[in-house]
Enzyme design. Structure first.
Site, PDB file in Angstrom:
ATOM      1  N   LYS A 200      79.164  17.745  53.211  1.00  0.00           N
ATOM      2  CA  LYS A 200      79.157  16.462  53.938  1.00  0.00           C
ATOM      3  C   LYS A 200      79.813  16.654  55.301  1.00  0.00           C
ATOM      4  O   LYS A 200      81.020  16.836  55.407  1.00  0.00           O
ATOM      5  CB  LYS A 200      79.922  15.378  53.189  1.00  0.00           C
ATOM      6  CG  LYS A 200      79.619  14.010  53.826  1.00  0.00           C
ATOM      7  CD  LYS A 200      80.566  12.915  53.391  1.00  0.00           C
ATOM      8  CE  LYS A 200      81.750  12.747  54.293  1.00  0.00           C
ATOM      9  NZ  LYS A 200      81.430  12.441  55.696  1.00  0.00           N
ATOM     10  N   GLY A 253      90.568  18.098  56.991  1.00  0.00           N
ATOM     11  CA  GLY A 253      90.686  16.756  57.554  1.00  0.00           C
ATOM     12  C   GLY A 253      92.127  16.287  57.517  1.00  0.00           C
ATOM     13  O   GLY A 253      93.058  17.099  57.548  1.00  0.00           O
ATOM     14  N   SER A 254      92.292  14.979  57.408  1.00  0.00           N
ATOM     15  CA  SER A 254      93.637  14.405  57.512  1.00  0.00           C
ATOM     16  C   SER A 254      94.444  14.572  56.219  1.00  0.00           C
ATOM     17  O   SER A 254      93.877  14.740  55.135  1.00  0.00           O
ATOM     18  CB  SER A 254      93.520  12.923  57.847  1.00  0.00           C
ATOM     19  OG  SER A 254      92.840  12.265  56.808  1.00  0.00           O
ATOM     20  N   GLU A 256      96.218  12.309  54.736  1.00  0.00           N
ATOM     21  CA  GLU A 256      96.007  11.150  53.872  1.00  0.00           C
ATOM     22  C   GLU A 256      94.774  11.334  52.978  1.00  0.00           C
ATOM     23  O   GLU A 256      94.834  11.147  51.761  1.00  0.00           O
ATOM     24  CB  GLU A 256      95.801   9.946  54.798  1.00  0.00           C
ATOM     25  CG  GLU A 256      95.912   8.629  54.153  1.00  0.00           C
ATOM     26  CD  GLU A 256      95.517   7.533  55.152  1.00  0.00           C
ATOM     27  OE1 GLU A 256      94.491   7.690  55.832  1.00  0.00           O
ATOM     28  OE2 GLU A 256      96.243   6.552  55.238  1.00  0.00           O
ATOM     29  N   GLY A 258      93.260  14.176  52.370  1.00  0.00           N
ATOM     30  CA  GLY A 258      93.506  15.357  51.538  1.00  0.00           C
ATOM     31  C   GLY A 258      94.209  14.981  50.239  1.00  0.00           C
ATOM     32  O   GLY A 258      93.848  15.455  49.154  1.00  0.00           O
ATOM     33  N   GLU A 275      92.618  22.072  54.039  1.00  0.00           N
ATOM     34  CA  GLU A 275      93.157  22.465  55.343  1.00  0.00           C
ATOM     35  C   GLU A 275      93.400  21.163  56.091  1.00  0.00           C
ATOM     36  O   GLU A 275      92.459  20.480  56.472  1.00  0.00           O
ATOM     37  CB  GLU A 275      92.168  23.387  56.058  1.00  0.00           C
ATOM     38  CG  GLU A 275      92.823  24.199  57.141  1.00  0.00           C
ATOM     39  CD  GLU A 275      92.627  23.574  58.509  1.00  0.00           C
ATOM     40  OE1 GLU A 275      93.545  22.822  58.920  1.00  0.00           O
ATOM     41  OE2 GLU A 275      91.596  23.829  59.130  1.00  0.00           O
ATOM     42  N   CYS A 309      93.617  20.835  64.734  1.00  0.00           N
ATOM     43  CA  CYS A 309      94.724  20.801  63.775  1.00  0.00           C
ATOM     44  C   CYS A 309      95.795  21.817  64.154  1.00  0.00           C
ATOM     45  O   CYS A 309      96.960  21.647  63.820  1.00  0.00           O
ATOM     46  CB  CYS A 309      94.219  21.010  62.361  1.00  0.00           C
ATOM     47  SG  CYS A 309      93.062  22.340  62.239  1.00  0.00           S
ATOM     48  N   GLU A 406     101.141  13.712  63.786  1.00  0.00           N
ATOM     49  CA  GLU A 406     100.017  14.384  64.430  1.00  0.00           C
ATOM     50  C   GLU A 406      99.274  13.372  65.310  1.00  0.00           C
ATOM     51  O   GLU A 406      98.816  12.340  64.839  1.00  0.00           O
ATOM     52  CB  GLU A 406      99.069  14.949  63.379  1.00  0.00           C
ATOM     53  CG  GLU A 406      97.950  15.770  63.999  1.00  0.00           C
ATOM     54  CD  GLU A 406      97.072  16.452  62.967  1.00  0.00           C
ATOM     55  OE1 GLU A 406      96.767  15.834  61.937  1.00  0.00           O
ATOM     56  OE2 GLU A 406      96.680  17.604  63.225  1.00  0.00           O
TER      57      GLU A 406
END
Ligand code: ADP
Length: 504
Positions: A200, A253-254, A256, A258, A275, A309, A406
């Protein structure tokens, strides 16, 4: 980081080329065919630099995800095309994919720039070639994946060996900042190990993944081995995470999301690799080559508009070198001009969306309110697209929100420190641990500091370099599992132990 990234627009020579990309409406790619969503729903993908709609893309619901997982399962379990394909042929397929990425590099670069707002300079020199290289690198692996024969003390005579087997159906969920590269980091090793995939892409940036899907047909990848479901995180993404037919989730991704993915994957005990974010310290000691450090610090935070990131977003500078370092950094940051991302001289593109721009600008306000001073930038550029001036915050302390959270935009928080011990302590004082850079001419100090930094990657006298052969991933809230290199082979294989009794 390559030296070229330290050059300003005036220093690079470029050639204007006619556009090759012709984005068409995007469909789902399931079982080797492009299909509409069963609901017939679509969503728009927009060019962040103009705010204009590029095209419509199919929006996968749970029922489409189910079809994609079934196609991937079938390709994994049944038939002879993928399961029985020998390593040499799998190797050739991966190599063919890399050749096709190279052959279509101009078009892919344009699609990437249209969808993300990143400069074509970056997509054509980094994103797309590095994606091709990733497939080249993993093309070498199928013939080298091997188990071990093990000594054992079981009493009698026994032969014990291990097999490295593919995990099965891998759900791969990727972000919008490096769309094709993130695809390559996940798809190439998963295929090298013999898995099948439901990918996705981020809802903001589906175009290169869909073009890549066409290339898999051209390469002759068996149907169902690679599937793409476009759509949103809480629906399409969640359906992948929840599906009992998916064996592994790889996510970038983020933090949250994750955490939500890890919780969701626990129900079916999927393998998970994450990651996530970062707030990477870039530590400049006074004995460093300060001019070079300042030039590279700029790329470390402003490459890809800071939407990285690994961004070196906390710049720690030792007091004795502060003025010299900062004068170079400020001078060069002021010269970075944002512009049309499709223009080859543009070095600073558009942020991904209005919402994200607002979020990044809000951090400038938060920083000001906390006592930081805005020495460069801090503002939006124009009203069309989501461009923002490269921003340098000074007088930052490490406990401020602008140093702990971040930002994911072109905002550097500069923190002064008095002596090395303080610098390293503060650098480690973070929820994240993705990467860190250390600048010094003292080789012993550099290595000692590298050992003490809590981060998955430490750069000494460089920054932001990655390589397909070199493991990449995070400590602490930056996630777990290592992508790239041999490490990714472990992420995409199960180890099976075989015992053979040799007693008479
Ligand atoms: P970013 O902040 O970079 O947009 P996100 O973590 O929100 O990062 O998104 C990264 C990827 O995760 C995207 O493909 C997004 O659609 C997907 N995603 C977002 N929320 C979820 C979720 N709840 N479950 C699964 N995937 C999700």
């Amino acid at each position: 980081m390559p030296e070229i990234l330290t050059q300003t627009s005036e220093e690079i020579s470029v050639e204007l080329k006619p556009a090759k990309a012709k984005p068409k409406p995007g469909k789902l790619f399931i079982g080797g065919e492009f299909v509409n969503a069963l609901s017939a729903r679509t969503f728009e993908t927009r060019n962040p630099a103009t705010g204009e709609v590029i095209t419509e893309v199919a929006e996968a619901g749970p029922e489409d995800v189910d079809l994609a997982v079934r196609a991937a399962r079938k390709a994994f379990e049944e038939g002879n095309t993928w399961r029985k394909m020998n390593p040499r042929d799998r190797s050739r397929l991966l190599w063919k994919l890399s050749e096709l990425i190279r052959a279509n590099a101009e078009e892919l670069s344009e699609l990437e720039t249209l969808d993300t707002g990143k400069p074509i300079f970056e997509s054509s020199r980094f994103d797309i070639p590095l994606s091709a290289e990733c497939f080249e690198y993993y093309a070498g692996w199928p013939t080298k994946i091997a188990g071990e024969t093990l000594a054992n003390s079981s009493g009698g005579e026994a032969l014990v060996y291990t097999l490295k087997e593919p995990i099965g159906v891998c759900g791969q969920i990727i972000p919008w900042n490096f769309p094709l590269q993130m695809l390559a980091w996940k798809v190439a090793p998963a295929l090298a190990c013999g898995n099948t995939i439901v990918l996705k892409p981020a809802e903001q940036t589906p175009l290169t993944a869909l073009r890549f899907a066409e290339l898999t047909l051209e390469a002759g990848l068996p149907p169902g081995v690679f599937n793409v479901v476009t759509g949103f995180g809480p629906t399409t993404g969640k359906a992948i995470v929840d599906h009992a037919g998916v064996d592994k989730i790889a996510f970038t991704g983020s933090v949250e999301v994750g955490k939500a993915i890890m919780r969701g994957a626990a129900n079916t005990l999927k393998r998970v690799s994450l990651e996530l974010g970062g707030k990477s310290p870039n530590i400049i000691f006074a004995d460093a080559d300060l001019e070079t450090a300042a030039k590279f610090a700029l790329g470390g935070i402003f490459f890809n508009q800071g939407e990285m990131c690994t961004a070196g977003s906390r710049i720690f500078v030792e007091e004795a070198g502060y003025d010299e370092f900062m004068s170079v950094l400020r001078g060069r940051a002021q010269k970075m001009v944002a512009g049309d991302p499709l223009h080859p001289k543009t070095r600073l593109g558009s942020l991904i969306s209005q919402e994200h721009l607002d979020r990044v600008l809000n951090y400038v306000t938060i920083g000001r309110n906390e006592g930081a001073s805005v020495s460069i930038g801090g503002e939006r550029i124009g009203t069309k697209g989501y461009f923002m001036k490269p921003t340098v915050l000074e007088d930052v302390t490490n406990s401020m929100r602008v140093a702990q959270e971040e930002i994911f935009g072109p905002v550097a928080s500069v923190i002064k420190f008095r002596e090395p011990e303080e610098g390293i302590r503060e650098a480690n004082n973070s929820e994240f641990g993705l990467a860190a850079a250390i600048w010094t001419r003292d080789i012993k100090k550099a290595h000692l500091m590298a050992r003490r930094v809590k981060a998955g990657t430490v750069w000494i006298n460089t920054i932001s370099t990655t390589d397909n052969a070199v493991p990449f991933g995070g400590y602490k809230s930056s996630g777990f599992g290592r992508e790239l290199g041999r490490a990714a082979i472990d992420l995409y294989t199960e180890t099976k132990t075989v015992w053979v009794d040799l007693n008479g």
